[in-house]
Design a protein around this motif. Structure first.
Motif, PDB file in Angstrom:
ATOM      1  N   GLU A  35       0.602  -1.092  -0.387  1.00 11.24           N
ATOM      2  CA  GLU A  35      -0.083   0.330   0.053  1.00 11.24           C
ATOM      3  C   GLU A  35       1.055   1.171   0.244  1.00 11.24           C
ATOM      4  OE1 GLU A  35      -4.154   0.739  -0.297  1.00 11.24           O
ATOM      5  OE2 GLU A  35      -3.899  -2.040  -0.290  1.00 11.24           O
ATOM      6  N   PHE A  36       1.872   1.093   1.093  1.00  8.68           N
ATOM      7  CA  PHE A  36       3.174   2.440   1.043  1.00  8.68           C
ATOM      8  C   PHE A  36       3.282   2.821  -1.080  1.00  8.68           C
ATOM      9  CE2 PHE A  36       6.905   4.236   1.439  1.00  8.68           C
ATOM     10  CZ  PHE A  36       6.647   5.503   2.047  1.00  8.68           C
ATOM     11  N   ASN A  37       3.471   1.527  -1.664  1.00 10.27           N
ATOM     12  CA  ASN A  37       4.317   1.504  -2.701  1.00 10.27           C
ATOM     13  C   ASN A  37       3.588   2.378  -3.566  1.00 10.27           C
ATOM     14  OD1 ASN A  37       7.013   1.070  -1.816  1.00 10.27           O
ATOM     15  ND2 ASN A  37       6.530  -1.169  -2.283  1.00 10.27           N
ATOM     16  N   ARG A  38       2.198   2.383  -3.282  1.00 14.20           N
ATOM     17  CA  ARG A  38       1.167   3.097  -3.955  1.00 14.20           C
ATOM     18  C   ARG A  38       1.198   4.180  -3.821  1.00 14.20           C
ATOM     19  NH1 ARG A  38      -2.250  -1.766  -2.794  1.00 14.20           N
ATOM     20  NH2 ARG A  38      -1.297  -3.691  -3.825  1.00 14.20           N
ATOM     21  N   GLY A  39       1.839   4.274  -2.441  1.00 12.25           N
ATOM     22  CA  GLY A  39       1.396   6.046  -2.630  1.00 12.25           C
ATOM     23  C   GLY A  39       0.840   6.358  -1.265  1.00 12.25           C
ATOM     24  N   GLU A  40       0.572   5.554  -0.580  1.00 11.09           N
ATOM     25  CA  GLU A  40      -0.275   5.969   0.650  1.00 11.09           C
ATOM     26  C   GLU A  40       0.710   5.847   2.024  1.00 11.09           C
ATOM     27  OE1 GLU A  40      -3.653   6.226   0.577  1.00 11.09           O
ATOM     28  OE2 GLU A  40      -3.899   4.807  -1.040  1.00 11.09           O
ATOM     29  N   ARG A  41      -0.281   7.037   2.366  1.00 10.99           N
ATOM     30  CA  ARG A  41       0.912   7.571   4.428  1.00 10.99           C
ATOM     31  C   ARG A  41       1.092   7.197   5.434  1.00 10.99           C
ATOM     32  NH1 ARG A  41       4.030   6.411  -0.096  1.00 10.99           N
ATOM     33  NH2 ARG A  41       5.021   7.755  -0.894  1.00 10.99           N
ATOM     34  N   SER A  42      -0.434   7.421   5.236  1.00 13.71           N
ATOM     35  CA  SER A  42      -1.682   7.038   6.415  1.00 13.71           C
ATOM     36  C   SER A  42      -1.816   5.662   6.835  1.00 13.71           C
ATOM     37  CB  SER A  42      -2.313   8.147   6.435  1.00 13.71           C
ATOM     38  OG  SER A  42      -2.926   8.540   7.936  1.00 13.71           O
ATOM     39  N   PHE A  43      -1.883   4.524   7.585  1.00 12.65           N
ATOM     40  CA  PHE A  43      -1.976   3.282   8.595  1.00 12.65           C
ATOM     41  C   PHE A  43      -2.619   3.655   9.885  1.00 12.65           C
ATOM     42  CE2 PHE A  43       0.776   3.350   5.159  1.00 12.65           C
ATOM     43  CZ  PHE A  43       0.533   2.595   3.812  1.00 12.65           C
ATOM     44  N   LEU A  44      -3.595   3.516   9.605  1.00  6.61           N
ATOM     45  CA  LEU A  44      -3.952   3.340  10.826  1.00  6.61           C
ATOM     46  C   LEU A  44      -4.584   0.863  10.811  1.00  6.61           C
ATOM     47  CD1 LEU A  44      -6.575   5.139  13.274  1.00  6.61           C
ATOM     48  CD2 LEU A  44      -7.591   2.949  12.615  1.00  6.61           C
ATOM     49  N   PHE A  45      -4.276   0.143  12.269  1.00  9.27           N
ATOM     50  CA  PHE A  45      -5.071  -0.659  12.153  1.00  9.27           C
ATOM     51  C   PHE A  45      -5.692  -0.749  13.603  1.00  9.27           C
ATOM     52  CE2 PHE A  45      -0.846  -2.634  11.618  1.00  9.27           C
ATOM     53  CZ  PHE A  45      -0.210  -2.228  10.432  1.00  9.27           C
ATOM     54  N   ASP A  46      -6.848  -1.002  13.062  1.00  9.13           N
ATOM     55  CA  ASP A  46      -7.881  -1.498  13.669  1.00  9.13           C
ATOM     56  C   ASP A  46      -8.175  -2.050  14.428  1.00  9.13           C
ATOM     57  OD1 ASP A  46     -10.543  -1.090  15.175  1.00  9.13           O
ATOM     58  OD2 ASP A  46     -11.459  -1.370  12.959  1.00  9.13           O
ATOM     59  N   ARG A  66       8.736   1.638  12.441  1.00  7.67           N
ATOM     60  CA  ARG A  66       9.201   2.390  12.417  1.00  7.67           C
ATOM     61  C   ARG A  66       9.690   1.958  11.143  1.00  7.67           C
ATOM     62  NH1 ARG A  66      13.287  -0.970  15.470  1.00  7.67           N
ATOM     63  NH2 ARG A  66      12.726  -2.909  13.937  1.00  7.67           N
ATOM     64  N   ASN A  67       9.370   1.140   9.928  1.00 12.73           N
ATOM     65  CA  ASN A  67       9.602   1.167   8.938  1.00 12.73           C
ATOM     66  C   ASN A  67       8.966   2.324   8.312  1.00 12.73           C
ATOM     67  OD1 ASN A  67      11.365  -0.875   8.571  1.00 12.73           O
ATOM     68  ND2 ASN A  67       9.656  -1.940   7.292  1.00 12.73           N
ATOM     69  N   LEU A  68       7.747   2.887   8.767  1.00 15.12           N
ATOM     70  CA  LEU A  68       6.656   3.404   7.878  1.00 15.12           C
ATOM     71  C   LEU A  68       7.692   5.166   8.102  1.00 15.12           C
ATOM     72  CD1 LEU A  68       3.437   2.399   8.554  1.00 15.12           C
ATOM     73  CD2 LEU A  68       4.415   2.654   5.858  1.00 15.12           C
ATOM     74  N   ARG A  69       7.453   5.190   9.826  1.00 14.78           N
ATOM     75  CA  ARG A  69       8.163   6.698  10.024  1.00 14.78           C
ATOM     76  C   ARG A  69       9.236   6.550   9.497  1.00 14.78           C
ATOM     77  NH1 ARG A  69       8.119   4.749  15.550  1.00 14.78           N
ATOM     78  NH2 ARG A  69       9.833   4.135  15.674  1.00 14.78           N
ATOM     79  N   GLU A  70       9.932   6.157   8.770  1.00 15.90           N
ATOM     80  CA  GLU A  70      11.896   6.485   8.024  1.00 15.90           C
ATOM     81  C   GLU A  70      11.385   6.958   6.686  1.00 15.90           C
ATOM     82  OE1 GLU A  70      14.095   2.897   9.076  1.00 15.90           O
ATOM     83  OE2 GLU A  70      14.598   3.634  10.215  1.00 15.90           O
ATOM     84  N   LEU A  71      10.500   6.515   6.328  1.00 16.31           N
ATOM     85  CA  LEU A  71      10.225   6.117   4.690  1.00 16.31           C
ATOM     86  C   LEU A  71       8.652   7.926   5.014  1.00 16.31           C
ATOM     87  CD1 LEU A  71       9.901   2.776   3.587  1.00 16.31           C
ATOM     88  CD2 LEU A  71      11.185   4.569   3.074  1.00 16.31           C
ATOM     89  N   GLY A  72       8.570   8.739   6.408  1.00 12.72           N
ATOM     90  CA  GLY A  72       7.732   9.528   5.930  1.00 12.72           C
ATOM     91  C   GLY A  72       5.936   9.443   6.202  1.00 12.72           C
ATOM     92  N   GLY A  73       6.071   7.897   6.332  1.00 13.89           N
ATOM     93  CA  GLY A  73       4.656   7.590   6.582  1.00 13.89           C
ATOM     94  C   GLY A  73       4.204   7.462   7.900  1.00 13.89           C
ATOM     95  N   GLU A  74       3.000   6.978   7.990  1.00 14.99           N
ATOM     96  CA  GLU A  74       2.277   7.032   9.503  1.00 14.99           C
ATOM     97  C   GLU A  74       1.508   6.218  10.590  1.00 14.99           C
ATOM     98  OE1 GLU A  74      -0.460   9.986  11.826  1.00 14.99           O
ATOM     99  OE2 GLU A  74      -1.689   9.921   9.855  1.00 14.99           O
TER     100      GLU A  74
END
Length: 122
Positions: A35-46, A66-74
């Motif tokens: 999903e990140f590689n498709r351009g998504e940056r914001s993730f919520l685990f429900d 950690r991976n998401l933070r390093e790549l600019g995601g949340e």
């Protein structure tokens, strides 16, 4: 482990199902990174339907965060039950993750299992 991915606005929501006990932790990590590689940056685990999490589940959450933070995601977590809230506090993981209460989460707890014809649509 089974999980369902959906999109709510600009947030990718992962419904983690009944338990986050991973025999193959890479499955969840690969799904998030796809999903990140498709351009998504914001993730919520429900965690609305999740009643159990094991050490490998905690480990993969930390690695994904950690991976998401390093790549600019949340990554945010929502709808943790009382036991999981206590677990995250005791392990100090509540300082690593943004944890949203049911009151503040954009994701309301989902009644019934996914695909349950008696469950209201989300």
């Amino acid at each position: 482990m089974s999980f369902v991915i959906s999109k709510r606005g600009n947030v990718v929501v992962l419904d983690l199902g009944e338990q986050l006990a991973l025999r193959s932790p890479d499955e969840l990590r690969r799904a998030v990174m796809a999903e990140f590689n498709r351009g998504e940056r914001s993730f919520l685990f429900d965690f609305a339907r999740t009643g159990f999490i094991d050490s490998s589940g905690l480990g993969v959450l930390i690695a994904i965060s950690r991976n998401l933070r390093e790549l600019g995601g949340e990554l945010r977590l929502a709808n943790l039950n009382e036991d999981m809230t206590t677990l995250f506090a005791l392990t100090k993981l509540d300082t690593l993750f943004q944890i949203e209460s049911a009151d503040t989460s954009p994701v309301a707890p989902i009644p019934g299992p996914v695909g349950d014809p008696a469950a209201p649509p989300h």
